[in-house]
Design a protein around this motif. Structure first.
Motif, PDB file in Angstrom:
ATOM      1  N   TYR A  63       0.844  -1.197   0.000  1.00  0.00           N
ATOM      2  CA  TYR A  63       0.000   0.000   0.000  1.00  0.00           C
ATOM      3  C   TYR A  63       0.879   1.247   0.000  1.00  0.00           C
ATOM      4  N   ILE A  64       0.279   2.359  -0.386  1.00  0.00           N
ATOM      5  CA  ILE A  64       0.946   3.657  -0.384  1.00  0.00           C
ATOM      6  C   ILE A  64       0.272   4.535   0.661  1.00  0.00           C
ATOM      7  N   GLN A  65       1.072   5.139   1.512  1.00  0.00           N
ATOM      8  CA  GLN A  65       0.540   6.034   2.549  1.00  0.00           C
ATOM      9  C   GLN A  65       1.032   7.451   2.286  1.00  0.00           C
ATOM     10  N   LYS A  66       0.107   8.358   2.016  1.00  0.00           N
ATOM     11  CA  LYS A  66       0.481   9.732   1.699  1.00  0.00           C
ATOM     12  C   LYS A  66       0.754  10.539   2.967  1.00  0.00           C
ATOM     13  N   LEU A  67       1.805  11.355   2.898  1.00  0.00           N
ATOM     14  CA  LEU A  67       2.184  12.231   4.007  1.00  0.00           C
ATOM     15  C   LEU A  67       2.336  13.646   3.460  1.00  0.00           C
ATOM     16  N   SER A  68       1.841  14.618   4.193  1.00  0.00           N
ATOM     17  CA  SER A  68       2.020  16.001   3.742  1.00  0.00           C
ATOM     18  C   SER A  68       2.029  16.947   4.938  1.00  0.00           C
ATOM     19  N   SER A  69       2.775  18.034   4.802  1.00  0.00           N
ATOM     20  CA  SER A  69       2.820  19.064   5.842  1.00  0.00           C
ATOM     21  C   SER A  69       3.379  20.341   5.240  1.00  0.00           C
ATOM     22  N   LYS A  70       2.730  21.457   5.514  1.00  0.00           N
ATOM     23  CA  LYS A  70       3.229  22.754   5.049  1.00  0.00           C
ATOM     24  C   LYS A  70       4.259  23.337   6.017  1.00  0.00           C
ATOM     25  N   LYS A  71       4.222  22.857   7.246  1.00  0.00           N
ATOM     26  CA  LYS A  71       5.123  23.391   8.273  1.00  0.00           C
ATOM     27  C   LYS A  71       6.494  22.729   8.188  1.00  0.00           C
ATOM     28  N   LYS A  72       7.515  23.450   8.646  1.00  0.00           N
ATOM     29  CA  LYS A  72       8.844  22.868   8.644  1.00  0.00           C
ATOM     30  C   LYS A  72       8.986  21.927   9.825  1.00  0.00           C
ATOM     31  N   LYS A  86      10.371   5.737   0.194  1.00  0.00           N
ATOM     32  CA  LYS A  86       9.512   6.912   0.185  1.00  0.00           C
ATOM     33  C   LYS A  86       9.636   7.629  -1.153  1.00  0.00           C
ATOM     34  N   LEU A  87       8.513   8.110  -1.649  1.00  0.00           N
ATOM     35  CA  LEU A  87       8.518   8.903  -2.876  1.00  0.00           C
ATOM     36  C   LEU A  87       8.305  10.362  -2.517  1.00  0.00           C
ATOM     37  N   ASP A  88       9.271  11.206  -2.882  1.00  0.00           N
ATOM     38  CA  ASP A  88       9.179  12.645  -2.647  1.00  0.00           C
ATOM     39  C   ASP A  88       8.586  13.286  -3.893  1.00  0.00           C
ATOM     40  N   GLU A  91      10.363  16.606  -5.353  1.00  0.00           N
ATOM     41  CA  GLU A  91      11.581  16.420  -6.140  1.00  0.00           C
ATOM     42  C   GLU A  91      11.464  15.266  -7.120  1.00  0.00           C
ATOM     43  N   ASN A  92      10.312  14.577  -7.080  1.00  0.00           N
ATOM     44  CA  ASN A  92      10.042  13.463  -7.979  1.00  0.00           C
ATOM     45  C   ASN A  92      11.169  12.417  -7.931  1.00  0.00           C
ATOM     46  N   LYS A  93      11.490  11.973  -6.721  1.00  0.00           N
ATOM     47  CA  LYS A  93      12.518  10.946  -6.590  1.00  0.00           C
ATOM     48  C   LYS A  93      12.187  10.005  -5.437  1.00  0.00           C
ATOM     49  N   LYS A  94      12.687   8.790  -5.558  1.00  0.00           N
ATOM     50  CA  LYS A  94      12.477   7.792  -4.509  1.00  0.00           C
ATOM     51  C   LYS A  94      13.658   7.815  -3.550  1.00  0.00           C
ATOM     52  N   ILE A  95      13.348   7.769  -2.259  1.00  0.00           N
ATOM     53  CA  ILE A  95      14.372   7.769  -1.215  1.00  0.00           C
ATOM     54  C   ILE A  95      14.289   6.446  -0.469  1.00  0.00           C
ATOM     55  N   SER A 113       5.090  10.100  -0.087  1.00  0.00           N
ATOM     56  CA  SER A 113       4.313   8.868   0.067  1.00  0.00           C
ATOM     57  C   SER A 113       5.243   7.756   0.496  1.00  0.00           C
ATOM     58  N   LEU A 114       4.835   7.024   1.542  1.00  0.00           N
ATOM     59  CA  LEU A 114       5.563   5.827   1.941  1.00  0.00           C
ATOM     60  C   LEU A 114       5.133   4.673   1.058  1.00  0.00           C
ATOM     61  N   LEU A 115       6.108   3.947   0.504  1.00  0.00           N
ATOM     62  CA  LEU A 115       5.829   2.819  -0.386  1.00  0.00           C
ATOM     63  C   LEU A 115       6.053   1.530   0.409  1.00  0.00           C
ATOM     64  N   ASN A 116       4.972   0.928   0.846  1.00  0.00           N
ATOM     65  CA  ASN A 116       5.057  -0.249   1.719  1.00  0.00           C
ATOM     66  C   ASN A 116       4.788  -1.513   0.902  1.00  0.00           C
ATOM     67  N   LYS A 117       5.749  -2.438   0.919  1.00  0.00           N
ATOM     68  CA  LYS A 117       5.673  -3.613   0.061  1.00  0.00           C
ATOM     69  C   LYS A 117       5.364  -4.870   0.868  1.00  0.00           C
ATOM     70  N   LYS A 118       4.498  -5.680   0.311  1.00  0.00           N
ATOM     71  CA  LYS A 118       4.069  -6.921   0.947  1.00  0.00           C
ATOM     72  C   LYS A 118       5.271  -7.780   1.346  1.00  0.00           C
ATOM     73  N   GLY A 119       5.210  -8.318   2.574  1.00  0.00           N
ATOM     74  CA  GLY A 119       6.258  -9.220   3.053  1.00  0.00           C
ATOM     75  C   GLY A 119       7.358  -8.547   3.851  1.00  0.00           C
ATOM     76  N   GLN A 120       7.403  -7.223   3.817  1.00  0.00           N
ATOM     77  CA  GLN A 120       8.438  -6.513   4.579  1.00  0.00           C
ATOM     78  C   GLN A 120       8.130  -6.551   6.071  1.00  0.00           C
ATOM     79  N   HIS A 121       9.177  -6.664   6.872  1.00  0.00           N
ATOM     80  CA  HIS A 121       9.059  -6.532   8.331  1.00  0.00           C
ATOM     81  C   HIS A 121      10.034  -5.433   8.731  1.00  0.00           C
TER      82      HIS A 121
END
Length: 314
Positions: A63-72, A86-88, A91-95, A113-121
């Motif tokens: 699943y993908i979990q979106k994260l956003s914040s305007k504050k620093k 994570k997808l930024d 900057e359109n890049k994966k971290i 967005s956090l990119l969470n893949k099946k089977g990861q612990h």
């Protein structure tokens, strides 16, 4: 991958184990077991605008979990097991955040967005300092003048933070413990960044720093060998001057002192087992002379190797 908001992800299968609130401290311990995750999490506000999350998450379905914040915010993430992706969007890049890696990020206008893949612990610790705290403590604004991102590898992070990860958090001392541990991590990370920046200013680039860290790992893995600075220099392909300077600045000790401490720590383990003589232990940890070993041991621990053996029999 399925796109999920935080509220939707957590709305089913949640068991609240512990909930504690006061004016300047919040602690919530929960298990969330649903079709996507089996998550054990400790969420804490250790003081106003400083948050600690301790996460142990087994991902059942991608699943993908979106994260956003305007504050620093300033965020410190310590990955103890597995790998976070994570997808930024800005900057359109994966971290990628790897196991045994500490990352530090200072940014605002966050669209990720956090990119969470099946089977990861995944097991990790995350500390967040919000905008209000950063503004009230000018040092951070002076230190992080713009968007900042840095990662550094630290071997054996899981053992270092084992207690923080596995503690039950059911007694009145939790508030003191969690606040102290959080501040300790923040201080350690800031000091670590300062040391790295000094190294970079002194002529060591990222590749040089990796080679210095490799030398440290070699010392830990081959402590019983005769590892001189010329040998280490050749093994990690870094000249002796850079190796010595970099090691001292990065780890706040000399190569000789670090190797000696590892050998003596291992010696304590062997002596406590009562399976070996003092002479055998001295050879096992890399000393060719028993007298030199006993002298170094006594200087560090204020007792003789034989004292350790006697006490372990009591």
């Amino acid at each position: 991958m399925t796109n999920l908001s935080k509220s939707k992800l957590y709305e089913t299968g949640k068991t609240l184990i512990k909930n504690e609130k006061s004016k300047s401290f919040i602690k919530q311990i929960a298990n969330i077991n649903n079709q996507f995750i089996n998550l054990n999490i400790v969420n804490v506000m250790v003081e106003d605008n400083i948050y600690l999350n301790i996460v142990d998450n087994t991902i059942k379905q991608s699943y993908i979990q979106k994260l956003s914040s305007k504050k620093k915010q300033l965020q410190i993430r310590i990955v103890l097991q597995g790998q976070l992706e994570k997808l930024d969007q800005n900057e359109n890049k994966k971290i990628v955040y790897k196991e045994n890696e500490i990352s530090v990020e200072y940014k605002h206008n966050i669209e990720e967005s956090l990119l969470n893949k099946k089977g990861q612990h995944i097991k990790y610790i995350c500390i967040t300092l919000n905008e209000n705290y950063l503004n009230e403590n000018g040092y951070f604004s002076d230190f992080f003048k713009k968007n900042f991102s840095k990662k550094f590898y630290e071997p054996d992070l899981k053992n270092r933070f084992e207690e923080l990860l596995n503690r039950e958090y059911t007694n009145g001392l939790d508030k003191i413990y969690l606040k102290n541990k959080t501040m300790e991590i923040i201080l350690y990370v800031i000091n670590r960044i300062q040391r790295i920046e000094k190294l970079e200013l002194s002529g060591l680039d990222e590749e040089d720093i990796k080679r210095v860290k490799k030398a440290k790992i070699l010392l830990e893995d081959r402590f019983n060998e005769k590892l001189t600075i010329p040998i280490l220099s050749k093994e990690v392909a870094l000249n002796q001057s850079k190796l010595k300077t970099g090691f001292k600045k990065l780890f706040n000790t000399t190569i000789h002192e670090y190797l000696k401490n590892i050998r003596l720590q291992k010696a304590v383990e062997y002596l406590k087992s009562n399976r070996y003589t003092v002479k055998e232990v001295s050879i096992m940890v890399g000393y060719t002379n028993q007298g030199s070993f006993s002298y170094a041991f006594s200087n560090k621990y204020n007792c003789s190797p034989k004292d350790i053996q006697k006490n372990s029999l009591l």
